[in-house]
Write an enzyme that holds these catalytic residues in place. Structure first.
Site, mmCIF file in Angstrom:
data_model
loop_
_atom_site.group_PDB
_atom_site.id
_atom_site.type_symbol
_atom_site.label_atom_id
_atom_site.label_comp_id
_atom_site.label_asym_id
_atom_site.label_seq_id
_atom_site.Cartn_x
_atom_site.Cartn_y
_atom_site.Cartn_z
ATOM 1 N N GLU A 264 89.073 -1.333 19.707
ATOM 2 C CA GLU A 264 88.718 -0.370 18.662
ATOM 3 C C GLU A 264 87.796 0.712 19.215
ATOM 4 O OE1 GLU A 264 89.954 -0.261 15.592
ATOM 5 O OE2 GLU A 264 91.217 -1.969 16.114
ATOM 6 N N TRP A 267 89.981 3.046 20.794
ATOM 7 C CA TRP A 267 90.693 3.900 19.827
ATOM 8 C C TRP A 267 89.902 5.189 19.570
ATOM 9 C CZ3 TRP A 267 95.486 3.759 17.718
ATOM 10 C CH2 TRP A 267 95.732 4.598 16.616
ATOM 11 N N TRP A 295 106.556 16.299 -0.857
ATOM 12 C CA TRP A 295 105.354 15.671 -1.409
ATOM 13 C C TRP A 295 105.183 16.037 -2.878
ATOM 14 C CZ3 TRP A 295 103.737 12.153 1.773
ATOM 15 C CH2 TRP A 295 103.716 12.341 3.158
ATOM 16 N N ASN A 330 87.869 -1.677 6.787
ATOM 17 C CA ASN A 330 88.943 -1.099 7.598
ATOM 18 C C ASN A 330 90.345 -1.519 7.148
ATOM 19 O OD1 ASN A 330 87.667 -3.542 8.933
ATOM 20 N ND2 ASN A 330 89.594 -3.484 10.061
ATOM 21 N N TRP A 348 99.408 13.319 2.936
ATOM 22 C CA TRP A 348 98.319 12.615 3.613
ATOM 23 C C TRP A 348 97.081 13.476 3.789
ATOM 24 C CZ3 TRP A 348 96.494 14.660 8.171
ATOM 25 C CH2 TRP A 348 97.320 15.559 8.857
ATOM 26 N N TRP A 371 94.980 8.864 9.568
ATOM 27 C CA TRP A 371 95.837 9.280 8.460
ATOM 28 C C TRP A 371 97.255 9.584 8.944
ATOM 29 C CZ3 TRP A 371 95.677 8.984 3.336
ATOM 30 C CH2 TRP A 371 94.447 8.655 2.741
#
Length: 453
Positions: A264, A267, A295, A330, A348, A371
């Protein structure tokens, strides 16, 4: 006395393992500066929750500097203009700072360098973004090979201690007063639930010590909202109150599943490498086909999601936790994000903007990459057709206690009913019905996806 050197703080609000501070202090007297620059990032100025954190973090940083014989100068405006003015006021000719990778900070660094000698250092990531390259010298776009390559360069260098003393300049430049910036909410004070957080370098290291005690079972507990095995280090890392190198060296030898947590940390580096390649990643689909996605622009549904009134308890619990505390678990972040995108079929970017304003750990790279991963629009992302089922995820990850905490209307329901009270026939009158059924939402999302193809 030699001319002083300016130390420009941004998202690196610490004194230990601070390469820019070490370099500046090595040259003589130092003028530590933080500039509240809302002009350079424009629409990417810090969100409201981040401003709450910033206030307390700057207060803590100033106290730490005073213990070293220094203090923090506060100014508001464009970074290049303010640093130039400060240099004239105190006679400085050089600025030291940690390098940042958000597009607006890269623009600011170029502007500052045109006015004064700017020396940039690394230190906010495990490895300098852009330095981990493929065998042909290119940049990684997929996380797994990136992490494999980054991990091959680990561990990071040992962290440096803070200087014992920071020499003050012969004359201090003028400074704003922190309270005059009005970073804290007052009318109303929506941050009352933020009290459990302790912004600042000392708070970061206390949280790191707490996490270290259970870092070995991170992989097993991080997905359980009711147990909350998260590190809760994300806002401290975002504001640079603790360096990733300090975190790595503190937990790397804890064993168990700590490797999952180190991934992580990796990341964070991956996200910075992505925005280095795609500066507009928070506003533009990485996969062009999704520019054709039909959308929905339902303000009613968007507001229901924001307020935690969707009729899906796990989603609503997460959104209410976000509003109350400036943070969301998370696992629940993924569920809530997927729900907005695929159940409600809302762009998004609406969710990214809401998180940007509400999260105390709102990080441009992490937020945008996460996202787009969930939406299926990113260079490395989940497939759009993989649609999370909140009513399955909730019992799977034992979220009953979490729901009771954040959705008090459901607190009296038993574990069998609390994940889907409507289906169980015991939905309280003050809790909304589902905004849309799971099957209907799934079919609508898949039909919209077919349109992009």
């Amino acid at each position: 006395m030699a001319d002083p050197t300016i130390l420009w703080f941004r998202r690196d609000l610490r004194l230990s393992d601070q390469a820019a501070l070490i370099a500046a202090a090595g040259e003589g007297s130092v003028v530590p500066v933080y500039i509240l620059d809302d002009e350079t990032p424009k629409h990417r100025a810090m969100g409201a929750a981040s401003r709450w954190w910033l206030h307390h973090s700057l207060k803590a940083l100033d106290a730490s500097l005073r213990e070293k014989g220094s203090r923090l100068i506060l100014r508001r405006g464009k970074s290049d203009e303010q640093l130039s003015d400060i240099a004239k006021e105190c006679g400085a000719e050089r600025v030291h700072a940690l390098r940042h990778y958000e597009p607006w900070w890269r623009n600011a660094e170029r502007a500052v360098a045109k006015r004064i000698d700017l020396v940039l250092h690394d230190g906010n990531y495990l490895a300098p973004p852009g330095s981990i390259t493929t065998g042909t010298g290119g940049q990684y776009k997929i996380y797994t090979p990136f992490w494999r390559a980054l991990n091959g360069h680990m561990p990071p260098p040992d962290p440096h201690r803070a200087p014992a003393k920071i020499d003050p300049p012969a004359r201090w430049p003028k400074s704003d007063t922190l309270n005059d910036w009005d970073l804290l909410p007052t009318k109303p004070n929506w941050a009352k639930g933020f009290d459990p957080w302790t912004p600042g370098e000392e708070g970061a290291h206390k949280q790191l010590s707490r996490f270290k005690r259970h870092a070995d079972d991170y992989a097993e507990t991080r997905n359980l909202p009711s147990e909350d095995g998260s590190s809760r280090l994300s806002p401290h890392l975002h504001f640079g109150e603790v360096s990733p190198a300090q975190v790595w060296h503190a937990v790397a030898e804890e064993g168990g599943s700590v490797g999952t947590f180190l991934g992580e940390l990796g990341w964070r580096d991956y996200a910075q490498n992505i925005i280095l390649q795609y500066p507009d990643y928070a506003s533009k689909n990485a996969r062009d086909a999704f520019d054709e996605m039909p959308w929905r622009s339902s303000k009613v549904d968007l507001r229901a999601w924001q307020q935690g009134r969707t009729g899906y308890p796990i989603v609503d619990a997460g959104m209410r936790q976000l509003w109350a505390t400036g943070w969301m678990h998370n696992r629940v972040r993924m569920i809530a994000a997927s729900f907005l995108i695929k159940h409600l079929l809302i762009d998004w970017r609406e969710g990214e903007r809401w998180f940007w304003d509400c999260l105390v750990d709102a990080d441009y790279g992490n937020n945008a990459v996460n996202w787009q991963w969930t939406a299926g629009t990113g260079v490395d992302s989940n497939m759009f057709v993989r649609i999370m089922a909140p009513l399955t995820q909730s019992p799977k990850f034992d979220a009953a206690g979490y729901i009771r905490q954040w959705v008090p209307e459901l607190a009296k329901l038993d574990d069998a009913a609390i994940h889907d009270p409507e289906d169980a026939g015991c939905r309280p009158r003050d809790y909304p019905a589902k905004i849309i059924g799971h099957r209907a939402a799934r079919e609508r999302a898949l039909a919209a996806y077919r349109h992009t193809k």
